[in-house]
Every structure is written in structure tokens, then in C-alpha cells.
Scaffold this active site. Structure first.
Site, PDB file in Angstrom:
ATOM      1  CE  LYS A  77      39.269  91.341  -7.626  1.00  0.00           C
ATOM      2  NZ  LYS A  77      39.683  90.816  -6.322  1.00  0.00           N
ATOM      3  CB  SER A 152      41.876  93.625  -4.770  1.00  0.00           C
ATOM      4  OG  SER A 152      41.503  92.288  -4.706  1.00  0.00           O
ATOM      5  CB  SER A 176      40.179  90.966  -2.277  1.00  0.00           C
ATOM      6  OG  SER A 176      41.501  91.413  -2.006  1.00  0.00           O
TER       7      SER A 176
END
Lengths: 487, 100
Positions: A77, A152, A176
């Protein structure tokens, strides 16, 4: 040379083939890059993809050196620092930022022989639940291209579910990792707060953030965990979870295993506001677990209703502090400091570089922490946090709290993003473990139409291993893992 | 809301455009309303929970280790003069107040 299609296989199976076989590893990586070439322009799971020659070279080297992870690629990420590789946090303010160091978790994976294949798309600074606040544009759900993959860590989930990478690192502050895992039929794991070092994770809310894993199944999470856990002198909030031998137990769990007679506990208030079809799918998964020997009961904890506002007060407050560093003329977006006085300079750069959701959260966070309001919101939220922890720990000592991971189906692109309260309400199930520091997973409960539905299971602090094993049992009993969408 | 957007901008070091401001003012009022739910909880004798882990303050060994190089910092900064990173000026003149 035999050719094997290892695409769609979990890492624990891929490793059987590629250990000591760099040719099979190269073929595997070529297939991955082929898929990236074919699907990335629609899915947009990545912000940065490393060139194949580099990745293959590093992977083969790790393989030839006999490293444990033998060159397996991993997607990371884009809020997790990777030395020499652009790390943007999905924001314009860091769109050209190249970190001078690796996050500890990345360093440990590399040392074990894994190779970073690219950086995945995310809501800006991890602020969001749909990956739509990314400066680089949204990602799409491989199960339904008109819908969001969640957030997210949306890009991380896209990469794993569409098999552009066999596993991803994500981050989880209020859900997330679990949210996009639920929406993409992958396995998502948020550790006990402190189990994975946060050194190199670009901070959003420091008392809530954790790096998490998105994988094809729970066995892969157990496997990767062995290489990345451990206290880190660079992160004073890191804890020492011992995991040796645990992967073997997860791997060997099968149809014939005696599953643990675990207790599943549903907190009534966590199920309020769950859509009917989600409810049905999750309950049917729980029914299967009960038929296999799990016990189930329902309890009431009215204070749960305050978890969401408490979470957001704390997250905004901490975010306003953590994001105060952006705008300085040393990294990230910057202008000539000679032209403006300091307050105009910083305000200008920050306003140019941050998107609307981030600005909203920073402003509210500053307000919450300001003189006169600190007791009214921030201190209250911290007290609610203690109340929730005190109420929930006794349940977690005798069983696992279960709920749908998400109360609603994955929204269509553009649907959720306009109304902030509606957006925040998506987090209603997932914020609870972050607030109290507990580990939590999302496993596939089933599907409503073609849309994945996740079952969230929350365990006691430091109970990560048993939790992942329960997850494995759930995967086998409910019957969904290593799922692949038709793209 | 009894605080101005201007004050919030100053606290947060942000400067919004006209449309942005109006949209944000509305969102912020809604969100603060949502936060006020916390007033419903009985919190009389509850201590705030700042940290979810019980680990005390730890220190690491006082050993030097590689840090960020001067080259990296100077290469990354917008303007460097004589080995100093130049920042925006902090003294802004008598006619402007930084604080209300």
C-alpha cells in the site's frame, strides 16, 4: 521444462513449486505482469508498478540464495515506505516523494526473500472507505467494475483479488484492510495494535493504525506473519508476538480436523443498520459454523452505538497532528520559500496538495484539539474508548465477536462519496477493534448476487494466532477462500 | 458552529477557496452534530484511555546507526544555501498579526 500455471494459487502452494526452481518463478512473474498489462488499465489497483526486469532479477536472486520466500512478489500500500520507490499516500502532496528508507515490515519481507512488485492505490492518507479520495483516481472492484473495491486499502485488495500479486500489505485504522477484503472476497487481517511495527507506515492516527495483510486465504497470512512480527526498536509501541510453528498448524487444518469449539458472540447493536441481504448471507455462514460445533449467542452492549463518533473524533484529532508536517520545503510538494511568509507559505502548499476529505478531517481535528473543545470531544471520546474496552474484553476472553464486516454492499462509484456521514457510517462494524486494540479478520461469508460479503471475527488482544486459526476453520466450513472473479 | 472557518483555517494551516469554504462549513456543522452523540454517554468516573497497550516507555540501545544522509536532504529540499535549508520567513512585519 514443465510449465505450471500458478496464477490463482495461494503463496503456500506457489512456494512448493518455485523453491529451487527459478525457471518456474520467472514464468510465474511473467504471467503476473501479463495480467497487470491486461487488467490494470481498467482496475487501477496500482499507483506505481516496478519494471518487470528489476523485479524478476531480484526475485531470481532471492530464489537462488535459498531465501525462505524464494522471490514471491508482494504489493505494498502506498502509505508504507519503500526505499527508492515512490510513496505517495494517494496524495498530490507526496506525489513525487521517494523515501530514503524501508518500513520495518517491508525490510523484513525483503530479508526473507520477497520482492516488492508495486505500490497500491488508496484513499488519500488512508482517509476513506472506498479508495475514491485518491489523487490518482479510484480503483474498480474486480467483481463488479461499476463498484468500488472498498478502502482505504482498495488497491491492495484489487491486486490480490484480480491476482496481480499473490498478497498485499495494507493499513487499517478503522477497517481499511478488512473493508476492501470483504468487498473483494479476499482474506483481510488487522493485527493486535503493536503486533506489526509501524516504523515506516506513514501515520494517519497513531493510536489506531496498524499494517495489515490482504491474502488469498488465512494460511498465507499465517505464513507471511512469521517473517514480519517481532518487537522493533524503531517503534516503541511494537509488541513481541511469538509465531513459530503456527503456520504449520494453519496449513494442516483440513476437512478431518477437529475444529475448535469456539464461542461466537454477536453484539446486537453492531447488527443494527445492516442491509437485509448482507444479514442473510452472514447468518447463513454463522449457521454453518454452528452446525460444525461452534456455539453462538447474542448479547447487548448499548455503548457500541458510540464507537463510530468516538473513533472519528480520535482519528481526526490524531490526523490533524500527524499531517501538520506536510508543506515544509524539504520533502513532498514544495514551492520557493523565498516568496511568502511562513503562514501563507504553508497554507498555500497544503491547500494545493491535500484533497477535500483530508482538509475536512484536518480542520475538524484541529478544532477538536483546540482550547475549549478538548474536553468536549477529544477527552470524551477517550473515555468512551475505555468504556468500550472494559465492556468488550470480557466477551473476548470467552469467545469471538462476529458481525458482517460491512453493513452495506460495495457502493457504485460516486454513490457514497458525496455525503460524509453516509461514508463514515460504512465503518460501523470495523472501527470497534481499532478502538480497543484487538485483532480482527474478514473471511468470505458468501455472495449476494455476484457481490462478495465478508464475515468479521474479532479476537482478544494478542490472540492473533488463534484468531487466524478460527478464520481458517471458517474458510473450510463456510467453503469460500482463494476466490477469483471473472473479469 | 461557534468558531469561524477562518479560525479553523489558521489552526489547520490551510487556505480554502470560496466554494470549498461553503461546502466545508456545511459538512463540518453536520459532522459536529454527529459527534455530539458522545454527550449521551455516562462518563462521570471514567479515565480517558490514551493507549491501548500496557507497554511502558521503552528505550533502545544508544548506538549510532545509519540515518538520512545530508545528500538526500539537500537533494530533496527546495532551496539550500551554504548547507542550510531555507524556510519561509517567520518575521512578517508589524502590520500583520499571526494570532487573533
Amino acid at each position: 521444462m514443465r510449465s505450471v500455471n500458478l496464477i490463482n494459487r495461494p503463496i503456500h502452494e506457489v512456494l512448493e513449486y518455485i523453491r529451487g526452481s527459478p525457471e518456474l518463478l520467472i514464468e510465474y512473474l511473467y504471467r503476473l505482469y501479463e495480467r497487470i498489462e491486461r487488467y490494470e488499465k481498467i482496475l487501477r489497483g496500482f499507483i506505481t508498478i516496478r519494471p518487470s526486469e528489476e523485479v524478476i532479477r531480484e526475485a531470481v536472486e532471492a530464489n537462488r540464495e535459498g531465501k525462505a520466500l524464494a522471490g514471491i512478489p508482494i504489493a505494498v500500500k502506498d502509505n508504507i515506505s519503500t526505499a527508492g520507490l515512490r510513496t505517495t499516500c494517494g496524495s498530490a502532496i507526496l506525489k513525487d516523494y521517494i523515501p530514503p528508507y524501508d518500513a520495518t515490515v517491508v525490510e523484513r519481507l525483503k530479508r526473507a526473500g520477497s520482492v516488492v512488485i508495486g505500490k497500491t492505490n488508496m484513499d488519500e492518507f488512508a482517509m476513506g472507505s472506498t479508495t475514491e479520495t485518491s489523487f490518482f483516481g479510484p480503483s474498480r472492484n474486480p467483481w463488479d467494475l461499476s463498484r468500488v473495491p472498498g478502502g482505504s486499502s482498495g488497491g491492495s485488495a484489487v491486486a490480490v483479488s484480480a491476482y496481480l500479486s499473490p498478497a498485499s500489505l495494507g493499513s487499517d485504522t478503522g477497517g481499511s484492510v478488512r473493508n476492501p477484503a470483504a468487498y473483494t472476497a479476499t482474506f483481510g487481517y488487522k493485527p493486535t495494535y503493536g503486533v506489526l511495527s509501524r516504523y515506516g507506515l506513514i501515520a494517519y492516527a497513531s493510536s489506531l493504525d496498524q499494517i495489515g495483510l490482504i491474502t488469498r486465504d488465512s494460511v498465507d497470512a499465517a505464513l507471511l506473519l512469521e517473517y514480519i512480527v517481532g518487537e522493533d526498536p524503531m517503534d516503541p509501541t511494537s509488541l513481541d508476538l511469538k509465531v513459530s510453528g503456527f503456520y504449520r498448524i494453519a496449513l494442516n487444518m483440513g476437512e478431518k480436523t477437529d475444529f475448535p469449539n469456539a464461542s461466537l458472540i454477536a453484539i446486537k447493536e453492531m447488527w443494527e443498520g445492516v442491509e437485509e441481504d448482507i444479514y442473510k448471507v452472514v447468518m447463513s455462514a454463522i449457521d454453518k459454523l454452528v452446525s460444525s460445533g461452534f456455539s453462538y449467542d447474542e448479547v447487548s452492549v448499548p455503548e457500541i452505538r458510540y464507537a463510530l463518533p468516538a473513533y472519528y473524533v480520535l482519528a481526526f484529532a490524531e490526523a490533524s497532528s500527524n499531517l501538520a508536517r506536510y508543506g515544509i520545503p524539504i520533502y513532498g510538494l514544495k514551492e520557493d520559500p523565498m516568496n511568502l511568509p511562513w503562514d501563507e507559505y504553508y497554507s498555500k502548499v497544503r491547500s494545493m496538495g491535500f484533497g477535500r476529505e483530508v482538509k475536512r478531517r484536518i480542520m475538524l481535528g484541529s478544532y477538536i484539539l483546540s482550547a475549549g473543545y478538548y474536553e468536549q470531544y477529544y477527552l470524551k471520546a477517550l473515555k468512551v474508548r475505555r468504556v468500550l474496552r472494559d465492556k468488550l474484553l470480557p466477551f473476548l476472553r470467552r469467545g469471538y465477536i462476529v458481525s458482517p464486516t460491512m453493513p452495506v454492499k460495495p457502493p457504485r462509484l460516486g454513490e457514497a462519496i458525496e455525503d460524509p456521514i453516509k461514508l463514515y457510517a460504512m465503518d460501523i462494524e470495523t472501527v470497534v477493534p481499532n478502538l480497543i486494540g484487538s485483532p480482527a479478520i474478514s473471511v468470505v461469508a458468501g455472495f449476494t448476487g455476484s457481490l462478495p460479503v465478508g464475515l468479521q471475527i474479532i479476537g482478544p488482544p494478542m490472540g492473533d494466532k488463534d484468531l487466524i486459526l478460527i478464520g481458517r476453520a471458517a474458510e473450510i466450513i463456510v467453503g469460500y477462500y482463494n476466490m477469483s472473479p471473472q473479469i | 458552529m461557534d468558531i469561524t472557518i477562518e479560525r479553523l483555517e489558521r489552526l489547520a494551516m490551510l487556505r480554502l477557496g470560496g466554494d470549498e469554504r461553503n461546502a466545508l462549513a456545511k459538512d463540518i456543522a453536520e459532522i459536529l452534530d454527529f459527534f455530539r452523540q458522545l454527550d449521551e454517554v455516562e462518563l462521570e468516573n471514567v479515565e480517558p484511555l490514551f493507549h491501548v497497550i500496557e507497554k511502558g516507555a521503552t528505550v533502545r540501545e544508544d548506538m549510532t546507526r545509519p540515518g538520512i544522509s545530508r545528500e538526500w536532504v539537500e537533494g530533496s529540499a527546495y532551496r539550500v544555501v551554504d548547507g542550510y535549508i531555507v524556510g519561509p520567513r517567520t518575521i512578517v512585519g508589524e502590520e500583520r498579526e499571526s494570532h487573533q
